[in-house]
Design an enzyme around this catalytic site. Sequence first.
Site, mmCIF file in Angstrom:
data_model
loop_
_atom_site.group_PDB
_atom_site.id
_atom_site.type_symbol
_atom_site.label_atom_id
_atom_site.label_comp_id
_atom_site.label_asym_id
_atom_site.label_seq_id
_atom_site.Cartn_x
_atom_site.Cartn_y
_atom_site.Cartn_z
ATOM 1 C CG LEU A 179 -14.967 -1.674 -4.594
ATOM 2 C CD1 LEU A 179 -14.844 -3.207 -3.921
ATOM 3 C CD2 LEU A 179 -15.919 -0.960 -4.246
ATOM 4 C CG ASP A 180 -12.557 3.724 -0.166
ATOM 5 O OD1 ASP A 180 -12.141 4.279 -0.957
ATOM 6 O OD2 ASP A 180 -13.235 4.225 0.560
ATOM 7 C CE LYS A 181 -4.273 -1.996 2.427
ATOM 8 N NZ LYS A 181 -2.999 -1.499 2.996
ATOM 9 C CB THR A 188 -14.647 -0.681 0.696
ATOM 10 O OG1 THR A 188 -14.821 0.607 1.295
ATOM 11 C CG2 THR A 188 -16.126 -1.056 0.386
ATOM 12 C CG HIS A 229 -12.419 8.099 1.594
ATOM 13 N ND1 HIS A 229 -11.289 8.569 2.168
ATOM 14 C CD2 HIS A 229 -11.933 6.825 1.076
ATOM 15 C CE1 HIS A 229 -10.265 7.806 2.296
ATOM 16 N NE2 HIS A 229 -10.635 7.044 1.383
#
Length: 322
Positions: free
Chosen positions: A141-143, A145, A243
């Site tokens: 997961l993105d930081k 998110t 992303h």
Amino acid sequence: MAEFIQVSNVEDGTRLLRWFLRHFPSMPQREFYKLCRGGQIRVNSKRVRGQEILRTDDMIRVPPTIMGYAVARKKTESGELFSLTDLENLRKCIIHNDADIVVFNKPAGLAVQGGTGIKKSVDKMAAALFPYDKISLVHRLDKETSGLLVVAKSQRAAQILSEQFQSKIAHKEYLALLNGDVNPRAGTIDNYMLKGQVFDEPTRLNKGAGPRPQRAITEYKVLGSAAGCVSWVWFSPKTGRTHQLRLHSAYSLGAPIVGDSLYAVRSNTGGALCSMLETNNLFLFAYKLTFQHPATGRLITLRAAVPEFMQPVMKLLELKLP
């Protein structure tokens, strides 16, 4: 002065020795048993031998002589110095835990993987929480998110789960608040991505040598809207590009995710609503995850609670979960 630590619900059923070795990994076992015999270590004010089974809310007396062995004194490879508070905060994010996997409701702002310049990360902190397991990431997961993140506890579990995420047997669903009125209200986005850019054709950047754009597919559905300028959207990514949902929102749907400073465009909103949506928190949430358990093969579906920073906005705009 002795410190008293309360056993969390995810530690229920852990033996006292194992609990101490998780919190104080460099402490020699002989010293642990010596302190038990001397009454320095106690559970609920009672003397212990060391193999007692802990239960949620038990109070453990920790003598000051062993605080130097705490995880807080053990640096990770990246040089991070974790505190017991940091680890306990992550432990509170656990929504499923067994011998093969642990699933976190990852908070926004916490990196999944450590690296240069990254101080705190789920992989390093999970390894400290479970020092006798082989912790491995199986998806990302993105930081920025928040939401569901599965971590394997063994090499076998990691291999099985990684294959599920790569083959899309594992099914991920996200919720996001978009800054714009999304039309059409449902559909499938199918295009190509490369280095933070979106292309309709895969050959656009491939005239010379270099990487080829990768196909990116996302299903979406608008669940609700407010004031004609924000949209509450369900996403199901069919590919896993960097992303992907943020780019598809901003460029394919023309409505960036609220709080996305990287791909934001000029805001459509105005007045009080515009001020409310000026936030550093990314309103993208991995809320539902379905996969096969790596040991039993049983299909598991997990849902995570909505992050606290999203709840007031959802209530104000009367946004509902699917």
